[in-house]
Design a protein around this motif. Structure first.
Motif, PDB file in Angstrom:
ATOM      1  N   LEU A  54     -19.200 -23.317 -50.404  1.00  0.00           N
ATOM      2  CA  LEU A  54     -18.512 -24.433 -49.759  1.00  0.00           C
ATOM      3  C   LEU A  54     -19.499 -25.393 -49.107  1.00  0.00           C
ATOM      4  N   ARG A  55     -20.569 -24.839 -48.529  1.00  0.00           N
ATOM      5  CA  ARG A  55     -21.582 -25.734 -47.955  1.00  0.00           C
ATOM      6  C   ARG A  55     -22.233 -26.567 -49.058  1.00  0.00           C
ATOM      7  N   GLY A  56     -22.459 -25.943 -50.212  1.00  0.00           N
ATOM      8  CA  GLY A  56     -23.023 -26.698 -51.347  1.00  0.00           C
ATOM      9  C   GLY A  56     -22.080 -27.791 -51.813  1.00  0.00           C
ATOM     10  N   LEU A  57     -20.779 -27.493 -51.829  1.00  0.00           N
ATOM     11  CA  LEU A  57     -19.792 -28.508 -52.207  1.00  0.00           C
ATOM     12  C   LEU A  57     -19.830 -29.670 -51.219  1.00  0.00           C
ATOM     13  N   GLY A  58     -20.013 -29.368 -49.921  1.00  0.00           N
ATOM     14  CA  GLY A  58     -20.107 -30.432 -48.927  1.00  0.00           C
ATOM     15  C   GLY A  58     -21.305 -31.316 -49.163  1.00  0.00           C
ATOM     16  N   GLN A  59     -22.464 -30.696 -49.512  1.00  0.00           N
ATOM     17  CA  GLN A  59     -23.655 -31.483 -49.810  1.00  0.00           C
ATOM     18  C   GLN A  59     -23.422 -32.387 -51.022  1.00  0.00           C
ATOM     19  N   ALA A  60     -22.728 -31.847 -52.040  1.00  0.00           N
ATOM     20  CA  ALA A  60     -22.441 -32.641 -53.236  1.00  0.00           C
ATOM     21  C   ALA A  60     -21.574 -33.842 -52.888  1.00  0.00           C
ATOM     22  N   CYS A  61     -20.577 -33.648 -51.991  1.00  0.00           N
ATOM     23  CA  CYS A  61     -19.720 -34.763 -51.575  1.00  0.00           C
ATOM     24  C   CYS A  61     -20.540 -35.838 -50.878  1.00  0.00           C
ATOM     25  N   LEU A  62     -21.466 -35.428 -50.019  1.00  0.00           N
ATOM     26  CA  LEU A  62     -22.276 -36.418 -49.295  1.00  0.00           C
ATOM     27  C   LEU A  62     -23.217 -37.158 -50.238  1.00  0.00           C
ATOM     28  N   LEU A  63     -23.822 -36.436 -51.198  1.00  0.00           N
ATOM     29  CA  LEU A  63     -24.689 -37.110 -52.174  1.00  0.00           C
ATOM     30  C   LEU A  63     -23.884 -38.076 -53.028  1.00  0.00           C
ATOM     31  N   ALA A  64     -22.682 -37.681 -53.407  1.00  0.00           N
ATOM     32  CA  ALA A  64     -21.834 -38.570 -54.197  1.00  0.00           C
ATOM     33  C   ALA A  64     -21.476 -39.813 -53.404  1.00  0.00           C
ATOM     34  N   SER A  65     -21.174 -39.640 -52.096  1.00  0.00           N
ATOM     35  CA  SER A  65     -20.849 -40.807 -51.276  1.00  0.00           C
ATOM     36  C   SER A  65     -22.049 -41.731 -51.157  1.00  0.00           C
ATOM     37  N   ALA A  66     -23.278 -41.155 -51.043  1.00  0.00           N
ATOM     38  CA  ALA A  66     -24.476 -41.990 -50.983  1.00  0.00           C
ATOM     39  C   ALA A  66     -24.664 -42.760 -52.290  1.00  0.00           C
ATOM     40  N   ALA A  67     -24.368 -42.084 -53.407  1.00  0.00           N
ATOM     41  CA  ALA A  67     -24.488 -42.760 -54.709  1.00  0.00           C
ATOM     42  C   ALA A  67     -23.487 -43.905 -54.821  1.00  0.00           C
ATOM     43  N   VAL A  68     -22.253 -43.685 -54.339  1.00  0.00           N
ATOM     44  CA  VAL A  68     -21.251 -44.752 -54.370  1.00  0.00           C
ATOM     45  C   VAL A  68     -21.720 -45.942 -53.539  1.00  0.00           C
ATOM     46  N   GLY A  69     -22.254 -45.642 -52.327  1.00  0.00           N
ATOM     47  CA  GLY A  69     -22.730 -46.728 -51.480  1.00  0.00           C
ATOM     48  C   GLY A  69     -23.883 -47.477 -52.099  1.00  0.00           C
ATOM     49  N   LEU A  70     -24.820 -46.734 -52.746  1.00  0.00           N
ATOM     50  CA  LEU A  70     -25.968 -47.381 -53.386  1.00  0.00           C
ATOM     51  C   LEU A  70     -25.517 -48.251 -54.554  1.00  0.00           C
ATOM     52  N   LEU A  71     -24.544 -47.732 -55.313  1.00  0.00           N
ATOM     53  CA  LEU A  71     -24.024 -48.495 -56.449  1.00  0.00           C
ATOM     54  C   LEU A  71     -23.375 -49.791 -55.958  1.00  0.00           C
TER      55      LEU A  71
END
Length: 978
Positions: free
Chosen positions: A169-186
């Motif tokens: 679950l902690r790994g899933l949380g990290q994936a969500c945050l990385l995905a949000s950073a990618a969305v913001g960068l895009l």
């Protein structure tokens, strides 16, 4: 970087990598997280202010670009605050609660937006915003961007999963945050290069992009020891390389791309040239990065190979040395273990032989294989008798079925501890035993049998049952049973103590016992406790204890020492029995005994007074009438006439004194009527105002309601006057005299028993003074006739005695409350009656009755003076008189002479007047009879010598009273006799 071996076998070595992040990097990362969270919240707050103030550039950071929607700003403000609260090194429980709540709120905003897209509605915009800005020319409420919605959802989920217990679950949380950073960068690249497709459906605004990027960065930095941040911030080579290369890898392409875009926009370069230059520069940068990274990795690999070779050599040598040492140690250990095992076996064998517990060994089918001496003593079977037989021989029939199940459990390696059951002895006795069963293993480790240890607990069971019985007796006893240590701290408190003292066990245990003891009894109680501490018993002494509500209860107490196993006194056991009711009963009994004794004493004095008055009245009758004869036969102006008149006056005063004695002897009042006691108070007030004197203040307070009593008004008035004059004499220097009347109800449960009155409604007269008071020893005698504390010659001693006789004859009571040098209050209780028409008072005739017509009157009295006096009065007034000195004498005269009326004394020797009248009426039923007596009519009625129809004339009587009575009776007899 450090590595741990994950497996000890096989040619391959599994490495578990632990990334070490320096504390300085951790602190900076937390600071970055909080700053980013504050910045994201600030940007969103500025946007919210723009919406609230209708300032477009605040909501768009530009006068022409699109605005960040209101609900978007609210969501990212919540995310920024959540990052700030969760971004510290160790957020507290409240900060976590608020942080998770704000993250959940941001997800809720994203979820509502998703519903808007799915349903085609605009819930937030229309419900919360549209009414506010529907007519605004500055804002268009619109709908939140898909990218903004995704950012809210991903960052909120990442924050909620930050501290999950499961690594997945902690790994899933990290994936969500990385995905949000990618969305913001895009989205940022889309705005940077003016590519609408990259800004998504409903283009994401500038403030939203910055808030999204800052919130994502802050959320990642909030946990520097997890995921991507642990890789970047670690002190290993990879962390160092990441920190150096990431700015170049992210910044250089963005800057070059932006330069190309600006050059093409303003025509500085052609599109093909710009693209070629950017590609060449990007390739050059990437090649430089790859070459540098390759060199670093090669150097690290070389150092690792060299270290591995050195480590392998060292480990090989150490392994060889360790193997030799281990072999030696193992050999020594096995030898020592063998020695210990042999010693243990010998010790266990000795323990089994000498144990007081019955120890037997059985196979898994229950066959006995070993039987120690204690088993022989407990069960009565010898080892020779028991070994080889099944253990069911010592089990009751109803317990034999339990054996297979128990042995099955033991066969699976389980232990059975302290199992309480029953066993049968050889002689048939049934014992309660506590059994423990353990498996016995063979050389291969398999369960080969069971060892059973049994202890006789029969006596313990009996003791426990007895203890429970005694505990129940103690707990539910009506008596208070408590225990306390020698210093007074309570250790036990039963239900009886709760009921007696009012404290619950929880309130009392652990507290001191001394607050229960009155202060004047505490020292005595401490002495008794000291005696108990020496081992003595203190039985049945009376005392008092203070309840929780402050009331005092009388108790009978017994103390006993509490002993420990060594016989030393450790505390005190107290048994307290409530004797309040017994004390009250004893006090009531003593009061009744004292009252009975006083009543008997007064009754004896009354009888004496009645007897004295009877004889006195006889003498007064003679004196008064002979004095009357003298006055009738002498001139009115002669000295003899005056002397005779004085004798008559003195006789009348003496008759009044005798009348007071009669009142004390409980006579019936001469004039009975129902009247209001308030009228008597008014009469008494007028009399006392003229007689008390100016130095005494008189206060008379009648009742507000009518107080009807049935009595002689004159005698009630005399009662009040006697009490008032006594009060005046007790105040020689002046004072206050208060007389008041009130009604009072006496109920059977409270006041009436203490007064000696029947329950009912009474009039209460209070006569209070501020005089010298009456000593207690004098109060007990104030109602005795002729008792007086006044100087000789200043009182007869009959005032209060007469008052007592009058009041008690009416069914009332007098109580005295006095305190020396304070004053005295006399309370008179008189029964109230209904208010019928007042009874008429029969008064004597005003005129002299007519003379007789020669009727024959038989006068009978045991005193010659009375006989001759009666004969003289009757003979002088036209009657013929026969006189007799006794009843038999009168009967003999009637045999010889005719008699028209019998005039007889009631109480005479030989035959009383009642018996004489009955004897004569048997011969002449209509014979008129007049009784004479110096005793009261009440006393004569009590002795059943008078009836309601009896005609009685009281001594001393005058000639007129006698003649009137005789004439009236003759007149009545003539009307009724045939």
């Amino acid at each position: 970087m450090s590595a741990r071996s994950g497996a000890a076998a096989g040619p391959a070595v599994a490495l578990h990598v632990e990334l070490v992040v320096p504390e300085a990097h951790v602190a900076r990362s937390h600071a970055v997280a909080r700053i980013a969270g504050v910045a994201a919240a600030a940007i969103s707050g500025v946007v919210i202010c723009g919406w609230l103030l209708d300032v477009r550039w605040l909501a768009a950071f530009s006068r022409t670009a699109g605005t960040t929607k209101f609900n978007t700003a609210v969501g990212y403000a919540a995310l920024g605050l959540a990052v700030t609260m969760l971004g510290g090194p160790s957020p507290g429980r409240r900060a976590r609660r608020w942080g998770y709540g704000l993250a959940a709120g941001a997800i809720a905003v994203a979820a509502i937006t998703a519903l808007e897209y799915l349903s085609g509605g605009a819930y937030i915009a229309e419900i919360l915003i549209k009414d506010r800005w529907a007519a605004s020319e500055v804002f268009d409420p619109g709908r939140m961007s898909v990218m903004a919605m995704a950012g809210l959802w991903l960052i909120g989920s990442g924050l909620l999963l930050h501290d999950a217990r499961r690594p997945a679950l902690r790994g899933l949380g990290q994936a969500c945050l990385l995905a949000s950073a990618a969305v913001g960068l895009l989205a940022a690249v889309g705005h940077l290069y003016a590519v609408p497709l990259l800004t998504g459906l409903y283009a994401i605004a500038y403030p939203t992009v910055w808030a999204l990027l800052l919130a994502a960065l802050g959320a990642l930095a909030a946990r520097p020891r997890q995921g991507l941040m642990a890789v970047i911030l670690s002190e290993h080579a990879g962390g160092v390389a990441a920190r150096r290369l990431l700015p170049i890898a992210v910044g250089v392409p963005l800057i070059l791309g932006w330069l190309q875009h600006v050059g093409e926009r303003y025509g500085l370069v052609e599109a093909q040239l710009g693209t070629a230059v950017v590609l060449v520069l990007i390739v050059g940068c990437l090649v430089a990065v790859v070459v540098w990274l390759a060199g670093e990795l090669n150097r690290a690999d070389a150092r690792a190979r060299l270290a591995a070779q050195l480590r392998q050599e060292v480990e090989s040598r150490a392994a060889a040395q360790a193997a030799v040492a281990a072999a030696n140690d193992e050999l020594d250990r096995r030898n020592q273990a063998l020695d210990r095992a042999n010693a243990e076996l010998r010790g266990l064998a000795a323990i089994v032989r000498s144990s007081y517990d019955a120890i037997i060994s059985v196979t898994l089918d229950g066959t006995i294989t070993a039987w120690n001496a204690a088993a022989e003593l407990l069960y009565g079977y010898s080892a020779q008798e028991a070994i080889g037989r099944n253990t069911t021989m010592i089990m009751p029939p109803d317990h034999a079925a339990d054996l297979p199940a128990l042995l099955t459990l033991v066969g699976h390696g389980e232990h059975i501890e302290h199992f309480e059951t029953r066993r049968v002895c050889k002689d048939g006795r049934v014992l309660d035993v506590s059994v423990s069963i353990a498996p016995v293993f063979d050389e291969t480790g398999s369960v080969a049998g069971a060892a059973t240890i049994a202890r006789d607990i029969t006596a313990g069971k009996v003791a426990q049952a007895e203890a429970r019985r005694l505990a129940a007796i103690v707990q539910f006893s009506d008596d208070a049973i408590i225990a306390f240590e020698l210093d007074g701290r309570v250790t036990a408190w039963n239900a009886g103590a709760e009921l007696l003292y009012g404290y619950s066990a929880q309130e009392a245990i652990g507290k001191s016992v001394y607050p229960l003891i009155p202060a004047d009894q505490e020292s005595t109680m401490r002495e008794r406790i000291t005696r108990v501490g020496r081992g003595e018993h203190v039985d049945r002494f009376d005392g008092q204890r203070i309840r929780k509500d402050g009331t005092v209860v009388d108790v009978s107490i017994s103390l006993a020492p509490l002993l420990d196993e060594a016989g030393a006194v450790t505390g005190v056991s107290v048994l307290a029995h409530d004797i309040t009711a017994r004390k009250a009963a004893e006090a009531q009994e003593q009061m009744l005994r004292d009252r009975s004794q006083a009543a008997e004493r007064l009754e004896s004095l009354g009888k004496l007074a009645g007897g004295v008055a009877h004889d006195f009245n006889n003498m007064l009758a003679i004196i008064g009438n002979y004095a009357t004869f003298i006055t009738e036969q002498t001139p009115p102006d002669s000295t003899i006439h005056a002397d005779a008149t004085q004798i008559t006056t003195s006789a009348q005063r003496a008759a009044a004194l005798a009348d007071q004695l009669m009142i004390f002897a409980r006579t019936e009042p001469a004039t009975i009527e129902v009247f209001d006691l308030n009228t008597t108070l008014a009469d008494v007030r007028r009399l006392l105002q003229r007689t008390l004197g100016e130095d005494i203040h008189l206060a008379v307070t009648p009742s507000d309601v009518e107080l009807p009593i049935r009595a002689d008004p004159a005698r009630i008035q005399q009662v009040l006057l006697n009490m008032a004059f006594n009060a005046r004499d007790a105040m020689p220097a002046g004072g206050t005299l208060i007389i008041e009347a009130t009604p009072i109800d006496l109920d059977p449960q409270s006041t009436s028993p203490s007064l000696g009155l029947d329950p009912g409604r009474y009039a209460r007269l209070l006569v209070s003074d501020t005089g010298t008071g009456i000593p207690p020893e004098v109060v007990e005698r104030v109602f005795e006739p002729f008792f007086s504390t006044k100087p000789k010659g200043q009182g007869t001693g009959l005032g209060l005695a007469t008052a007592y006789g009058t009041v008690t004859q009416l069914g009332g009571q007098i109580k005295i409350y006095s305190e020396v040098d304070v004053g005295t209050t006399m309370r008179v209780y008189l029964p109230l009656v209904a208010r019928p028409a007042a009874e008429q008072v029969v008064t004597g005739p005003a005129a002299k009755p007519p003379r007789g017509q020669g009727q024959v009157v038989l006068a009978v009295d045991d005193e010659a003076a009375i006989r001759h006096l009666v004969a003289r009065i009757l003979n002088r007034n036209g009657y013929a008189t026969l006189i007799a000195e006794s009843g038999p004498h009168a009967l003999s005269l009637v045999e010889q002479e005719h008699v028209d009326l019998l005039l007889t004394d009631i109480i005479m020797p030989e035959m009383n007047g009642r018996d004489l009248a009955d004897a004569l009426r048997r011969k002449d039923p209509g014979l008129p009879v007049i009784y004479m007596s110096g005793y009261s009519d009440g006393l004569l009625s009590a002795q059943h010598l008078l009836t309601e129809t009896t005609q009685l004339i009281q001594k001393p009587f005058t000639a007129g009273e006698l003649l009137h009575t005789v004439h009236t009776l003759f007149t009545t007899a003539c009307a009724t006799r045939p």
